[in-house]
Design an enzyme around this catalytic site. Sequence first.
Site, PDB file in Angstrom:
ATOM      1  N   GLU A 119     -10.669  -1.649  -5.327  1.00  0.00           N
ATOM      2  CA  GLU A 119     -11.051  -0.285  -4.539  1.00  0.00           C
ATOM      3  C   GLU A 119     -10.202   1.025  -4.408  1.00  0.00           C
ATOM      4  OE1 GLU A 119     -11.078  -1.090  -0.449  1.00  0.00           O
ATOM      5  OE2 GLU A 119     -13.152  -0.871  -0.140  1.00  0.00           O
TER       6      GLU A 119
ATOM      7  N   ARG B  28       0.326  -1.460   0.156  1.00  0.00           N
ATOM      8  CA  ARG B  28       0.268  -0.016  -0.501  1.00  0.00           C
ATOM      9  C   ARG B  28       0.992   1.711  -0.012  1.00  0.00           C
ATOM     10  NH1 ARG B  28      -4.118  -1.439   4.950  1.00  0.00           N
ATOM     11  NH2 ARG B  28      -4.897  -3.494   4.052  1.00  0.00           N
TER      12      ARG B  28
HETATM   13  C1  8ZB Z   1      -9.999  -0.194   6.829  1.00  0.00           C
HETATM   14  C2  8ZB Z   1     -10.123  -1.657   6.629  1.00  0.00           C
HETATM   15  C3  8ZB Z   1     -10.247  -1.894   7.877  1.00  0.00           C
HETATM   16  C4  8ZB Z   1     -10.639  -3.506   8.292  1.00  0.00           C
HETATM   17  C5  8ZB Z   1      -9.107  -5.482   7.610  1.00  0.00           C
HETATM   18  C6  8ZB Z   1      -8.988  -5.178   9.366  1.00  0.00           C
HETATM   19  C7  8ZB Z   1     -10.231  -3.868   9.662  1.00  0.00           C
HETATM   20  C8  8ZB Z   1      -6.793  -5.720   6.668  1.00  0.00           C
HETATM   21  C9  8ZB Z   1      -7.044  -7.808   6.980  1.00  0.00           C
HETATM   22  C10 8ZB Z   1      -8.038  -7.561   7.676  1.00  0.00           C
HETATM   23  C11 8ZB Z   1      -8.776  -9.911   7.029  1.00  0.00           C
HETATM   24  C12 8ZB Z   1      -6.328  -9.274   6.216  1.00  0.00           C
HETATM   25  N1  8ZB Z   1      -7.983  -6.508   7.807  1.00  0.00           N
HETATM   26  N2  8ZB Z   1      -6.302  -6.544   6.587  1.00  0.00           N
HETATM   27  N3  8ZB Z   1      -8.696  -8.488   7.271  1.00  0.00           N
HETATM   28  N4  8ZB Z   1      -7.341 -10.131   6.447  1.00  0.00           N
HETATM   29  N5  8ZB Z   1      -5.282  -9.674   5.625  1.00  0.00           N
HETATM   30  O1  8ZB Z   1      -8.947  -4.230   7.054  1.00  0.00           O
HETATM   31  O2  8ZB Z   1      -9.407  -5.929  10.628  1.00  0.00           O
HETATM   32  O3  8ZB Z   1     -11.144  -4.516   9.933  1.00  0.00           O
END
Ligand code: 8ZB
Length: 483
Positions: free
Chosen positions: A171, A100
């Site tokens: 996205e 990112r």
């Molecule tokens: C802005 C988005 C944040 C959300 C989730 C976080 C939070 C980030 C992963 C993921 C599953 C991943 N999140 N990275 N969920 N696998 N590698 O995005 O927990 O809810």
Amino acid sequence: MEIKNKKIANDVFFSERKEVLKQWPTGEGVDFDEAVNYQKAIPETKQFGKKLVKAEIEGETLIQPRAGVALCKEHIELLHFLETEGEADLLPTTVDSYTRLNRYKEAQTGIERSIETGRSMLNGFPIVNYGVDLCRSVTSVLSNPVQVRHGTPDARLLTEISIAGGFTSFEGGGISYNIPYSKNHSLEKTIAHWQYTDRLVGMYEEAGVSINREPFGPLTGTLVAPCISNSVAVIESLLAAEQGVKDLTIGYGQCGNLIQDVAAIRALKLLAREYLDKFGYSDVTITTVFHQWMGGFPQDESKSFGVISWGAAAAVLAKATKVIVKTPHEAMGVPTKEANAAGLRASKQLTSMLKDQSFTEIPAVIAESNIIMQEMKCILDKVEELGKGDFALGTVAAFEAGVIDVPFAPSRYNAGKVMPARDNLGAVRFLSVGDIPFSKDLLDFHREKLEQRAAFEKRPVSFQMVIDDVYAIGKGFLIGRPK
Ligand code: 8ZB
């Protein structure tokens, strides 16, 4: 740097593209014409936008998780598990934080350390490092469409590799992947970077391949009043459409009051359509995404299922086209695949159970959505005026002036003057609007709503309410009442 909401000229785009594809060796693996043919051979059931439109027509709300790990084999297993055991309708590939931030060397180290240790040492799937062929090895073996989800201010190379790699949705946006994610990236820069992404998607569209684009709706995910995120979504839609994007999914993050949440999606749909039509983009398809609660979660897994289920219920009653699902591990970090699937199944129970009920046209929702649309018009009219008709220019000026102001954003290009707080029914209102140009009626409306809460709680309207509201859900409440 002067930014304009104008389709990037061919020569400018292609000379930039040459540089972008040199940013990391895997860029050389992108061949546009070959990628067009590859995309054209993807079956309809695996095309993201097609599945969304079908759901929208049938009045269904699809469910989609977030998920991504460092290694290919494990990532495939994870996504396969989520579509079989989690009943996911749409799949993600969440990209790791190094990618990112365009730190591909560190992502490479992460891959190597993951191989050595046998566990994921990255918080997502490093698409750029893997390149086109390995991405295809993921997207081709799954039964459902796969989208790239990330949080990248400069996603130009990531877009190139993702689309050539067989992902059918992408996205992000120049505002929504900057202001909530970055401190120092200027808006001129990120809008320009995302014009590149949208221009590339537009090029695929011209070649007969439709790629779904999804601006990131929830922004900071913390007490973001609907008018703010909805205005950003409308602007990002206009910017994307100008570059040739034809398939948009616009989003909103759950605030927690059901009437307001349903109204927010209603207002978002109506005004996005109105603005796209008004500016000549009637051929752009709009679907919607509802994000389950993006703020702090309870530690307790059962309580988390409560939050997750309320989000799924709100999404389906709002008739959102899809819902992005949280997991019972939200308070802990990256979830296990079992926890991820559990959040999905809890959500699926609600989206299928409530699919025949709609709250979108009940009087309280219509009244609330009329307020949101009035607020959005105040903001969007001013953006248009500041940009002398140009929404890119206007956006930069609007952030500078605090006309658009995202609560709790880290960016130094965001004014940070607004203060949101909940009213006595839990809807997100403004304690201070900063420099958002609301009419006097709207200012009175917000003051009145907070005075009602203050009277009920027997304390003055104050910043303490904001603090209490930020932590409330983790403690089992929507509104942060005094003890
Ligand atoms: C802005 C988005 C944040 C959300 C989730 C976080 C939070 C980030 C992963 C993921 C599953 C991943 N999140 N990275 N969920 N696998 N590698 O995005 O927990 O809810």
